[in-house]
Design a protein around this motif. Structure first.
Motif, mmCIF file in Angstrom:
data_model
loop_
_atom_site.group_PDB
_atom_site.id
_atom_site.type_symbol
_atom_site.label_atom_id
_atom_site.label_comp_id
_atom_site.label_asym_id
_atom_site.label_seq_id
_atom_site.Cartn_x
_atom_site.Cartn_y
_atom_site.Cartn_z
ATOM 1 N N PHE A 146 0.825 -1.569 -0.093
ATOM 2 C CA PHE A 146 0.031 0.066 0.172
ATOM 3 C C PHE A 146 0.992 1.298 -0.144
ATOM 4 O O PHE A 146 1.889 1.634 0.574
ATOM 5 C CB PHE A 146 -0.589 0.048 1.492
ATOM 6 C CG PHE A 146 -1.788 1.757 1.258
ATOM 7 C CD1 PHE A 146 -2.663 1.625 0.393
ATOM 8 C CD2 PHE A 146 -1.358 2.205 2.287
ATOM 9 C CE1 PHE A 146 -3.146 2.901 1.032
ATOM 10 C CE2 PHE A 146 -1.983 3.335 2.382
ATOM 11 C CZ PHE A 146 -3.114 3.758 1.688
ATOM 12 N N ILE A 147 0.561 2.369 -1.003
ATOM 13 C CA ILE A 147 1.286 3.772 -1.000
ATOM 14 C C ILE A 147 0.783 4.991 -0.291
ATOM 15 O O ILE A 147 0.698 5.696 0.492
ATOM 16 C CB ILE A 147 1.473 3.584 -2.365
ATOM 17 C CG1 ILE A 147 2.594 2.607 -2.935
ATOM 18 C CG2 ILE A 147 2.439 5.195 -2.575
ATOM 19 C CD1 ILE A 147 2.385 2.697 -4.840
ATOM 20 N N ASN A 148 -0.672 5.216 -1.013
ATOM 21 C CA ASN A 148 -1.297 5.504 -0.229
ATOM 22 C C ASN A 148 -2.538 5.789 -0.498
ATOM 23 O O ASN A 148 -3.209 5.071 -1.563
ATOM 24 C CB ASN A 148 -1.062 7.166 -0.304
ATOM 25 C CG ASN A 148 -0.465 7.645 -2.607
ATOM 26 O OD1 ASN A 148 -1.417 7.579 -3.280
ATOM 27 N ND2 ASN A 148 0.461 7.743 -2.969
ATOM 28 N N GLY A 149 -3.747 6.392 -0.047
ATOM 29 C CA GLY A 149 -5.505 6.523 -0.163
ATOM 30 C C GLY A 149 -5.759 7.580 -0.184
ATOM 31 O O GLY A 149 -5.623 8.519 0.230
ATOM 32 N N LYS A 150 -7.294 7.608 -0.623
ATOM 33 C CA LYS A 150 -8.130 8.559 0.018
ATOM 34 C C LYS A 150 -10.063 8.083 -0.442
ATOM 35 O O LYS A 150 -9.952 7.328 -0.930
ATOM 36 C CB LYS A 150 -8.090 10.274 -1.425
ATOM 37 C CG LYS A 150 -8.655 11.553 -1.039
ATOM 38 C CD LYS A 150 -8.559 12.210 -2.374
ATOM 39 C CE LYS A 150 -6.573 12.809 -2.418
ATOM 40 N NZ LYS A 150 -6.889 13.580 -1.790
ATOM 41 N N ASN A 151 -9.996 8.961 0.557
ATOM 42 C CA ASN A 151 -11.267 8.890 0.998
ATOM 43 C C ASN A 151 -12.284 10.524 0.320
ATOM 44 O O ASN A 151 -11.834 11.666 0.860
ATOM 45 C CB ASN A 151 -12.344 9.002 2.347
ATOM 46 C CG ASN A 151 -11.801 7.927 2.675
ATOM 47 O OD1 ASN A 151 -12.315 6.230 2.400
ATOM 48 N ND2 ASN A 151 -12.040 7.132 3.941
ATOM 49 N N LYS A 152 -13.320 10.536 -0.538
ATOM 50 C CA LYS A 152 -13.963 11.343 -0.918
ATOM 51 C C LYS A 152 -15.295 10.042 -1.153
ATOM 52 O O LYS A 152 -15.834 10.218 -1.549
ATOM 53 C CB LYS A 152 -13.308 11.396 -2.619
ATOM 54 C CG LYS A 152 -13.704 13.035 -3.061
ATOM 55 C CD LYS A 152 -13.047 13.343 -4.179
ATOM 56 C CE LYS A 152 -13.391 14.602 -4.982
ATOM 57 N NZ LYS A 152 -13.261 14.400 -5.911
ATOM 58 N N GLY A 153 -15.691 12.222 -0.356
ATOM 59 C CA GLY A 153 -17.499 11.550 -0.133
ATOM 60 C C GLY A 153 -18.351 12.417 -0.080
ATOM 61 O O GLY A 153 -18.174 13.925 0.191
ATOM 62 N N ASP A 154 -19.554 12.423 0.555
ATOM 63 C CA ASP A 154 -20.383 13.048 1.184
ATOM 64 C C ASP A 154 -20.978 12.082 2.825
ATOM 65 O O ASP A 154 -21.051 11.757 2.720
ATOM 66 C CB ASP A 154 -21.688 13.587 0.674
ATOM 67 C CG ASP A 154 -21.374 13.636 -0.925
ATOM 68 O OD1 ASP A 154 -20.678 14.406 -0.798
ATOM 69 O OD2 ASP A 154 -22.258 13.596 -2.226
ATOM 70 N N ILE A 155 -21.027 13.732 3.484
ATOM 71 C CA ILE A 155 -21.457 13.416 5.549
ATOM 72 C C ILE A 155 -22.806 13.922 5.106
ATOM 73 O O ILE A 155 -23.228 15.809 5.000
ATOM 74 C CB ILE A 155 -20.734 14.234 6.216
ATOM 75 C CG1 ILE A 155 -18.879 13.561 5.618
ATOM 76 C CG2 ILE A 155 -20.919 13.669 7.002
ATOM 77 C CD1 ILE A 155 -18.406 14.472 6.696
ATOM 78 N N THR A 156 -23.898 12.882 5.703
ATOM 79 C CA THR A 156 -25.614 13.855 5.690
ATOM 80 C C THR A 156 -25.711 13.833 6.951
ATOM 81 O O THR A 156 -25.590 12.544 7.270
ATOM 82 C CB THR A 156 -26.119 12.736 4.961
ATOM 83 O OG1 THR A 156 -25.711 13.224 3.264
ATOM 84 C CG2 THR A 156 -27.818 13.627 4.700
ATOM 85 N N ARG A 157 -26.048 14.437 7.164
ATOM 86 C CA ARG A 157 -26.483 14.428 9.021
ATOM 87 C C ARG A 157 -28.434 14.947 9.066
ATOM 88 O O ARG A 157 -28.316 15.992 8.341
ATOM 89 C CB ARG A 157 -25.994 15.128 9.425
ATOM 90 C CG ARG A 157 -26.162 15.731 11.449
ATOM 91 C CD ARG A 157 -26.051 16.899 11.856
ATOM 92 N NE ARG A 157 -24.100 17.145 12.308
ATOM 93 C CZ ARG A 157 -23.410 16.079 12.717
ATOM 94 N NH1 ARG A 157 -24.626 15.537 14.022
ATOM 95 N NH2 ARG A 157 -21.901 15.974 13.598
ATOM 96 N N THR A 158 -28.781 14.416 9.553
ATOM 97 C CA THR A 158 -30.145 14.667 10.017
ATOM 98 C C THR A 158 -31.020 14.746 10.892
ATOM 99 O O THR A 158 -30.703 13.322 12.687
ATOM 100 C CB THR A 158 -30.832 13.223 9.426
ATOM 101 O OG1 THR A 158 -30.708 13.325 7.615
ATOM 102 C CG2 THR A 158 -32.501 13.033 9.261
ATOM 103 N N THR A 159 -31.513 15.355 11.630
ATOM 104 C CA THR A 159 -31.786 15.694 12.837
ATOM 105 C C THR A 159 -33.048 16.119 13.188
ATOM 106 O O THR A 159 -33.641 16.507 11.747
ATOM 107 C CB THR A 159 -31.273 16.813 14.129
ATOM 108 O OG1 THR A 159 -31.135 17.887 12.320
ATOM 109 C CG2 THR A 159 -29.718 16.048 14.161
#
Length: 235
Positions: A146-159
């Protein structure tokens, strides 16, 4: 004296004939060896193509497949007319889409939906068998780092407060924590290929990793899965 010369001549002739016979037999034995007959020379090459990967913890489907690529070099070492050994060194992208986690919070929950990219240096060690001259099947282990990596996306908060539900979505992107990822990845590959010409070929391969991705996982419950399709060129 004449008898001496005659004896020497007969001896020399006998030795020459025996040497020639031995050489002929050795040549015939070498030519008829089942391992050496029609063996092609060692050839070097380069290869590149696309990857479609996902995590074993996901349900297999189009939504979970992350597109990436692989590229590198190889050497093809013939063992016999039908078998050869092909070690490779590849830059190899794996990962997944729609990696979803949900965490309950006060009066609601937080849902994270990510696309994960993981970059490896991979060393497949493939044994190839040719039932036909231009077609082959292959299998073997693959060792990756493993060299490197990335997380990419959306965080949805529902209250929900006072009967009113509020939803907010925020995009995010961050590097993977290398300390949480297993550096070494071991898998098994199975594939097939076809030589379009003497130099150009096409290859498809599936690699099933047996090593867990996350160090915090108690067992190998989440592994890499990748399909590869590419072109290769032999010099």
């Amino acid at each position: 004296m004449k008898k001496l010369f005659l004896g020497l001549a007969l001896t020399a002739g006998t030795l020459a004939f025996a040497q020639e016979t031995q050489t002929t037999q050795t040549t015939q034995t070498a030519n008829t060896s089942p391992l050496k007959k029609d063996v092609q020379p060692i050839r070097f090459g380069i290869k590149a193509g696309g990857n479609s990967s996902y995590f074993s913890a996901q349900s297999f489907g189009m939504n979970s497949q992350k597109l990436g690529f692989h590229a590198g070099a190889f050497v093809n070492i013939p063992i016999s007319k039908q078998f050869s050994f092909q070690p490779e060194v590849l830059y190899n992208q794996m990962g997944a889409r729609d990696v979803i986690s949900s965490t309950p919070v006060e009066n609601g929950n937080v849902k994270v939906q990510d696309k994960v990219t993981m970059n490896y240096i991979s060393v497949p060690l493939m044994v190839q068998m040719r039932p036909l001259d231009k077609f082959y099947i292959e299998a073997g282990p693959e060792f990756s780092y493993f060299i490197n990596g990335k997380n990419k996306g959306d965080i949805t908060r529902t209250t929900t407060t006072g009967g009113v539900t509020t939803t907010t979505t925020q995009s995010h992107s961050e590097d993977l924590d290398k300390d949480q990822i297993n550096k070494f990845n071991f898998g098994l590959g199975l594939g097939l290929g076809y030589d379009i010409t003497n130099n150009i070929g096409i290859n498809a391969r599936y690699v099933n990793s047996l090593t867990k991705i996350d160090k915090n996982t108690p067992a190998a419950a989440n592994n890499n899965r990748v399909f590869q399709l590419g072109l290769n060129y032999k010099f």
